[in-house]
Design a protein around this motif. Sequence first.
Motif, short mmCIF file in Angstrom:
data_model
loop_
_atom_site.label_atom_id
_atom_site.label_comp_id
_atom_site.label_asym_id
_atom_site.label_seq_id
_atom_site.Cartn_x
_atom_site.Cartn_y
_atom_site.Cartn_z
N ARG A 68 0.85 -1.18 0.00
CA ARG A 68 0.00 0.00 0.00
C ARG A 68 0.88 1.22 0.00
NH1 ARG A 68 -4.77 -0.13 4.19
NH2 ARG A 68 -5.05 1.83 3.11
N ARG A 69 0.56 2.15 -0.84
CA ARG A 69 1.37 3.36 -0.86
C ARG A 69 1.00 4.20 0.35
NH1 ARG A 69 -0.88 8.23 -2.67
NH2 ARG A 69 -3.03 7.94 -3.25
N ALA A 70 1.98 4.89 0.84
CA ALA A 70 1.74 5.73 2.00
C ALA A 70 0.88 6.91 1.60
CB ALA A 70 3.07 6.22 2.57
N MET A 71 -0.10 7.20 2.42
CA MET A 71 -0.96 8.34 2.13
C MET A 71 -1.24 9.07 3.43
SD MET A 71 -4.74 6.70 1.51
CE MET A 71 -4.33 5.32 0.49
N ASP A 78 -10.55 5.18 5.06
CA ASP A 78 -10.80 4.47 6.32
C ASP A 78 -10.62 5.40 7.51
OD1 ASP A 78 -11.26 2.15 4.92
OD2 ASP A 78 -9.15 1.51 5.03
N PHE A 79 -9.59 6.23 7.44
CA PHE A 79 -9.36 7.17 8.54
C PHE A 79 -10.44 8.24 8.57
CE2 PHE A 79 -7.55 11.20 10.02
CZ PHE A 79 -7.20 10.83 11.31
N LEU A 80 -10.80 8.74 7.42
CA LEU A 80 -11.81 9.80 7.37
C LEU A 80 -13.15 9.33 7.90
CD1 LEU A 80 -10.96 11.46 3.94
CD2 LEU A 80 -10.45 12.32 6.23
N GLY A 81 -13.45 8.04 7.74
CA GLY A 81 -14.71 7.50 8.24
C GLY A 81 -14.76 7.41 9.75
N THR A 82 -13.60 7.44 10.40
CA THR A 82 -13.59 7.33 11.85
C THR A 82 -13.62 8.68 12.55
OG1 THR A 82 -11.17 7.34 11.94
CG2 THR A 82 -12.27 5.19 11.73
N ILE A 83 -13.47 9.75 11.79
CA ILE A 83 -13.42 11.08 12.41
C ILE A 83 -14.82 11.51 12.81
CG2 ILE A 83 -12.93 13.51 12.01
CD1 ILE A 83 -10.69 12.70 10.21
N ARG A 84 -14.95 11.94 14.01
CA ARG A 84 -16.21 12.50 14.51
C ARG A 84 -15.92 13.92 14.96
NH1 ARG A 84 -18.00 8.67 12.32
NH2 ARG A 84 -18.71 6.76 13.25
N PRO A 85 -16.79 14.85 14.66
CA PRO A 85 -16.55 16.22 15.11
C PRO A 85 -16.59 16.30 16.64
CG PRO A 85 -18.69 16.04 14.09
CD PRO A 85 -18.02 14.72 13.90
N VAL A 86 -15.69 17.08 17.17
CA VAL A 86 -15.65 17.28 18.62
C VAL A 86 -16.70 18.33 18.97
CG1 VAL A 86 -14.21 18.00 20.55
CG2 VAL A 86 -13.21 16.73 18.65
#
Length: 116
Positions: A68-71, A78-86
């Motif tokens: 997998r290329r580093a991004m 996958d990371f963006l789906g785990t972000i929840r606004p504080v």
Amino acid sequence: MARVLLALVIIVVAFTVYALVDCLMLPKARVKALPRIAWVFIILLFTPIGGILWLLLGRGRPVTSTPRRAMGPDDDPDFLGTIRPVPDPLEDERIRELEKRLAETDDEPDTGRTER
């Protein structure tokens, strides 16, 4: 002559042991052409030809997954789906204050403006 024959026997036995251990220790997914037990019998019965056949035909290539290329985190879904606004407890109060100012501004008569 006996020394050469003894050296040859030692080399054949060492090669057979190497091929046998390699066959037994290799992950099941990499064993090709025949089941592992069949390869063990071939290595033991047809020494040293069985070991050569094992190395040429029985061993599969290592299974490598595509790297997998580093991004960055902003590109990783996958990371963006785990972000929840504080939640900010003062945010609602700020919004009400701004709406109140806007309403006051809309209610004031426009005295500084001239129409052309």
